[in-house]
Design an enzyme around this catalytic site. Sequence first.
Site, PDB file in Angstrom:
ATOM      1  N   GLU A  45      -1.954  17.169  17.710  1.00 54.00           N
ATOM      2  CA  GLU A  45      -1.193  15.925  17.845  1.00 54.00           C
ATOM      3  C   GLU A  45      -1.562  15.201  19.147  1.00 54.00           C
ATOM      4  O   GLU A  45      -1.629  13.973  19.176  1.00 54.00           O
ATOM      5  CB  GLU A  45       0.306  16.214  17.797  1.00 54.00           C
ATOM      6  CG  GLU A  45       0.786  16.711  16.435  1.00 54.00           C
ATOM      7  CD  GLU A  45       0.382  15.778  15.308  1.00 54.00           C
ATOM      8  OE1 GLU A  45       0.681  14.565  15.397  1.00 54.00           O
ATOM      9  OE2 GLU A  45      -0.266  16.250  14.352  1.00 54.00           O
ATOM     10  N   TRP A  58      -0.697 -10.534   1.422  1.00 52.62           N
ATOM     11  CA  TRP A  58       0.601 -10.081   1.937  1.00 52.62           C
ATOM     12  C   TRP A  58       1.694 -11.035   1.463  1.00 52.62           C
ATOM     13  O   TRP A  58       1.462 -12.240   1.298  1.00 52.62           O
ATOM     14  CB  TRP A  58       0.597 -10.045   3.462  1.00 52.62           C
ATOM     15  CG  TRP A  58      -0.401  -9.101   4.063  1.00 52.62           C
ATOM     16  CD1 TRP A  58      -1.578  -9.426   4.653  1.00 52.62           C
ATOM     17  CD2 TRP A  58      -0.305  -7.676   4.118  1.00 52.62           C
ATOM     18  NE1 TRP A  58      -2.237  -8.298   5.077  1.00 52.62           N
ATOM     19  CE2 TRP A  58      -1.478  -7.199   4.765  1.00 52.62           C
ATOM     20  CE3 TRP A  58       0.640  -6.747   3.695  1.00 52.62           C
ATOM     21  CZ2 TRP A  58      -1.719  -5.850   4.989  1.00 52.62           C
ATOM     22  CZ3 TRP A  58       0.408  -5.396   3.923  1.00 52.62           C
ATOM     23  CH2 TRP A  58      -0.752  -4.959   4.557  1.00 52.62           C
TER      24      TRP A  58
END
Length: 471
Positions: free
Chosen positions: A274, A305
């Site tokens: 991570e 969009w």
Amino acid sequence: MPVALVWFRNDLRLNDNPALRMALEEGYTPLPVYIHAPEEEAGWAPGAASNAWRHRSLQALDVDLRARGSALHLRTGPTAAALQDLLGEADAQAVFWNRKYEPATQPRDAALKKQLREQGLRVESANGGLLFEPWDLATGQGTPYRVFTPFWRAARARWRLPSPWQAPVRLPACDVAAPVTLSSLGLMPKRDWDRGFWDAWRPGEAGAREALEIFIDGALRGYREDRDRPDRVGTSRLSPHLHFGEIAPWRVAAALEQARNAANAAEVEAFLRELGWREFAWHLLHHFPHTADRNLNPRFDGFAWATPGAGTLAAWQRGQTGVPIVDAGLRELWATGYMHNRVRMIVASFLTKHLRLHWLHGARWFWDTLVDADLANNTLGWQWTAGTGADAAPYFRVFNPVTQARRFDPHGEYIARWVPELRGLPAAARFAPWESPALVARLAPGYPATPMVDLAEGREAALAAYRSSGD
């Protein structure tokens, strides 16, 4: 001893601070300086939640400096003029800082370094926030990585952690006039919106060390599984501390390596991975600076969009979508300045896929409301979910928020905490309350009877739009 300005930015700590260390080791008296110049961040001036955290972190840094006999000196921008004023007032001969990597600040800092050196000053910058400089890792062809796995493989092959460094218990005093106070910077919200943040957070270097210790002693056990469970304390909660530089990533990595044993080795490796994603995010933003505002994958530049309808975006922002796990995450964000990472992906997928709104709508909202708002991670996360960026989720990967909630919040406890209207429902009914209309009408009448978009229809509309964008 000659004086050097040590210019603090997002490195609000004393230990493991390369700029401070350089100044001291080269025989300078450090004058710690912070210059508030948000207008120089171009279109990404820090948001309200970040500012609220920064106020407390600067306060903590000043307390730490004063305990050592020094103090933090505040100024406002323009940065170049503020530095010149301080150089004159302190009769300083050098400036040291730790690098920033945002698209707006890198060219500014390069110009400042050139200008100050031309004046005959000693000017040095250092890496104070990353395990690898963004230019340190490249593919075999010499190009930037665009996929995480080979990037991380290369990083692990070159894994060398700097040695931890402890700041001296005493620092030489160096004082100049202090015309700017912390309160005058205007970092605090105009209304008491952030009051719930500080039950869960302790900004500053001491708070960062405490968070690391708590993680290693607790959530590290079972981290691989529990990090995806918003109903559990399964993550490190170090992200805002890393963002503001209250702890160095190599200090975190070293502590994890020290804690590694046969039982937790896989958990340690999962957490280090991570940290690798954080490195990858800065690698991408450095090499593709336009991606803070535009798609990395130009295929989606003409994507259809949707235009936000009246109240649509506001309903998503405030957790009033009628989809419990989405609403829980957005309400957690508003109340605490934080959202669990798994839930971040769910709410981002809902916005960009089910509602088909541009990822920048979400990125801007997170930027203003997250205490760990980090331009590189924010950009990578939103473009990954939208399918427009590097190492992105394929366009056909649409998170089903009901399935996700049932898997990662199996007893509906996270939903019940942040959507109190649903606490009276049986756990099984909290994930998709519209499937139990009579129960909802009786036990949760204040919650929307249906989601703002039918999940199946929203998914199909998104897939159709993505397919039509071209391959």
